[in-house]
Scaffold this motif. Structure first.
Motif, short mmCIF file in Angstrom:
data_model
loop_
_atom_site.label_atom_id
_atom_site.label_comp_id
_atom_site.label_asym_id
_atom_site.label_seq_id
_atom_site.Cartn_x
_atom_site.Cartn_y
_atom_site.Cartn_z
N ASP A 1 4.48 -4.50 -6.92
CA ASP A 1 3.61 -5.66 -6.75
C ASP A 1 4.32 -6.93 -7.19
OD1 ASP A 1 1.72 -3.91 -5.92
OD2 ASP A 1 0.40 -4.12 -7.64
N ALA A 2 4.01 -8.03 -6.53
CA ALA A 2 4.62 -9.33 -6.86
C ALA A 2 3.54 -10.40 -6.85
CB ALA A 2 5.72 -9.68 -5.86
N VAL A 3 3.71 -11.41 -7.68
CA VAL A 3 2.79 -12.54 -7.72
C VAL A 3 3.39 -13.68 -6.90
CG1 VAL A 3 1.62 -14.25 -9.17
CG2 VAL A 3 1.86 -11.88 -9.97
N VAL A 4 2.63 -14.16 -5.91
CA VAL A 4 3.11 -15.19 -4.97
C VAL A 4 2.05 -16.29 -4.87
CG1 VAL A 4 3.84 -15.63 -2.60
CG2 VAL A 4 4.41 -13.44 -3.69
N PRO A 5 2.45 -17.59 -4.93
CA PRO A 5 3.81 -18.10 -5.14
C PRO A 5 4.12 -18.24 -6.62
CG PRO A 5 2.34 -19.93 -4.71
CD PRO A 5 1.50 -18.70 -4.64
N GLU A 6 5.39 -18.34 -6.93
CA GLU A 6 5.81 -18.55 -8.30
C GLU A 6 6.08 -20.04 -8.53
OE1 GLU A 6 9.13 -15.99 -8.95
OE2 GLU A 6 7.88 -14.21 -9.23
N LEU A 7 5.01 -20.81 -8.48
CA LEU A 7 5.10 -22.25 -8.68
C LEU A 7 4.18 -22.63 -9.84
CD1 LEU A 7 4.89 -23.61 -5.01
CD2 LEU A 7 6.90 -23.61 -6.49
N GLU B 1 0.81 -1.21 0.00
CA GLU B 1 0.00 0.00 0.00
C GLU B 1 0.85 1.27 0.00
OE1 GLU B 1 -3.77 0.62 0.38
OE2 GLU B 1 -3.33 -1.09 -0.92
N ASP B 2 2.02 1.22 0.63
CA ASP B 2 2.84 2.42 0.70
C ASP B 2 3.74 2.59 -0.52
OD1 ASP B 2 4.69 0.42 1.10
OD2 ASP B 2 5.38 1.13 3.06
N ILE C 1 -0.54 -5.45 1.75
CA ILE C 1 0.47 -5.34 2.80
C ILE C 1 0.51 -3.89 3.25
CG2 ILE C 1 2.92 -5.63 3.37
CD1 ILE C 1 3.03 -7.74 1.15
N HIS C 2 0.17 -3.65 4.50
CA HIS C 2 0.10 -2.28 5.00
C HIS C 2 0.37 -2.27 6.49
CE1 HIS C 2 -3.97 -2.96 6.77
NE2 HIS C 2 -4.08 -3.81 5.77
N ALA C 3 0.59 -1.07 7.03
CA ALA C 3 1.00 -0.93 8.42
C ALA C 3 -0.06 -1.43 9.40
CB ALA C 3 1.34 0.53 8.72
N GLY C 4 -1.32 -1.46 8.98
CA GLY C 4 -2.38 -1.91 9.87
C GLY C 4 -2.60 -3.40 9.85
N GLY C 5 -1.86 -4.13 9.03
CA GLY C 5 -2.02 -5.57 8.95
C GLY C 5 -1.50 -6.27 10.19
N CYS C 6 -2.13 -7.39 10.55
CA CYS C 6 -1.72 -8.12 11.77
C CYS C 6 -0.27 -8.57 11.67
CB CYS C 6 -2.63 -9.34 11.97
SG CYS C 6 -4.33 -8.92 12.37
#
Length: 328
Positions: free
Chosen positions: A143-149, A137-138, A216-221
């Motif tokens: 951006d990435a694609v996960v997983p690369e399988l 978010e920041d 993915i951001h600062a407020g995520g657990c």
């Protein structure tokens, strides 16, 4: 507010959503569930954990508008993500369960249908997932694609090696009695222990198509957690798995425990805790053979026992960089 009434038809799939202070994201998450095109009944169970922003009002409004699909559980006090997940799990009715947290969302309207069809066709499969876009978010990372399988069927070993399944990607059979077994409740990470328990009961199928976004951001657990604590939690996770799983997985888990201890040692040194670095070195020695990972162990030993050398070096650099005083 009482919970919304259950759907009239027995759902085949239950979508489990927990949310706390997701005012910016929750509507997009719910809409991505409502857009699903399926040939079976499904339900969305939302556990709203007494948010302090506008999340609660948004969830309440959606449950009023779509009572045939959405059942909202509005907590009177904050009970935490782990217990919220358990209560949402026990409230669900579907034979198949899909996970979607309130700050993530799905991008394919066929996601639920595709995954349910796979589980119907492969009774030996207990859990299936797909790649997701990991979105920062920041903007700190692209951006990435996960997983690369590649698409295919996998086993528990892949999870233990670190091949990640995003929480918002999975659908699984209702073959566990509890989404958070007692032996794992002391851990901060809940998704990997669940996936491991499911993989003990069947194989894992991975699709090729990307069908969701993990924010993915600062407020995520997890993403909002301090680095040192994250490393400690990873170490605790693999110790729990080491005690829980069959001995045939112990060589792989010992390697993971070494990596966790090494990373924790580096991070503890970076936060000026050489005593903890030395403790991590001892754990590294315990989890590795005498001739394994020698460079890493030497580096950790140097940082743990010769920490003063780094202090002296930093002070010398400060002196060298100090501008000379002019004489008049």
């Amino acid at each position: 507010m009482p919970n919304s009434p259950p759907p009239s038809n027995q759902p085949k799939v239950s979508v489990l959503m927990i949310t706390y202070n997701h005012e910016k994201y929750i509507a997009e998450a719910i809409e991505s569930v409502l857009m699903q095109k399926v040939d079976f009944p499904y339900e969305l169970i939302v556990g709203e954990d007494c948010s302090t922003d506008g999340t609660r009002e948004i969830v309440r409004e959606y449950s009023r508008k779509y009572p045939e699909i959405i059942r909202a559980h509005l907590r009177e006090r904050n009970i935490g993500a782990r217990e919220n997940s358990r209560q949402v799990f026990f409230a669900s009715q579907g034979n198949y369960l899909a996970l979607l947290e309130g700050d993530d969302y799905w991008t394919s309207p066929r996601k639920l249908q595709i995954q349910a069809d796979l589980l119907d066709a492969h009774p030996e499969t207990s859990i299936c997932g797909h790649p997701c876009i990991w979105h920062y978010e920041d903007g700190s990372q692209p951006d990435a694609v996960v997983p690369e399988l590649p698409r295919g069927f996998y086993g528990i070993e892949n999870l233990l090696r670190g091949d990640r399944l995003s929480t918002c990607s999975v659908m699984f059979r209702r073959v566990v009695e509890d989404i958070a077994p007692e032996c794992y409740r002391h851990l901060a990470m809940g998704d990997l222990p669940l996936f491991v328990e499911l993989a003990r009961r069947g194989n894992i199928c991975l699709f090729k198509e990307t069908m969701g976004v993990y924010r993915i951001h600062a407020g995520g657990c997890w993403s909002g957690m301090a680095v040192l604590r994250r490393e400690r939690e990873c170490q605790a996770l693999y110790k729990a798995l080491y005690d829980r799983l069959d001995v045939k997985y112990q060589p792989l888990l010992r390697k993971r425990l070494f990596e966790c201890s090494f990373n924790l040692g580096l991070e503890s040194f970076a936060t000026d805790q050489p005593g903890l670095t030395r403790k991590c070195l001892r754990e590294c020695l315990k989890f590795s053979g005498a001739f394994e990972f020698i460079p890493q162990k030497l580096w950790l030993a140097f940082k743990g026992y010769c920490w003063w050398a780094f202090v002296v070096w930093r002070r010398l650099r400060q002196v060298w960089r100090r501008p000379a005083r002019s004489h008049t």
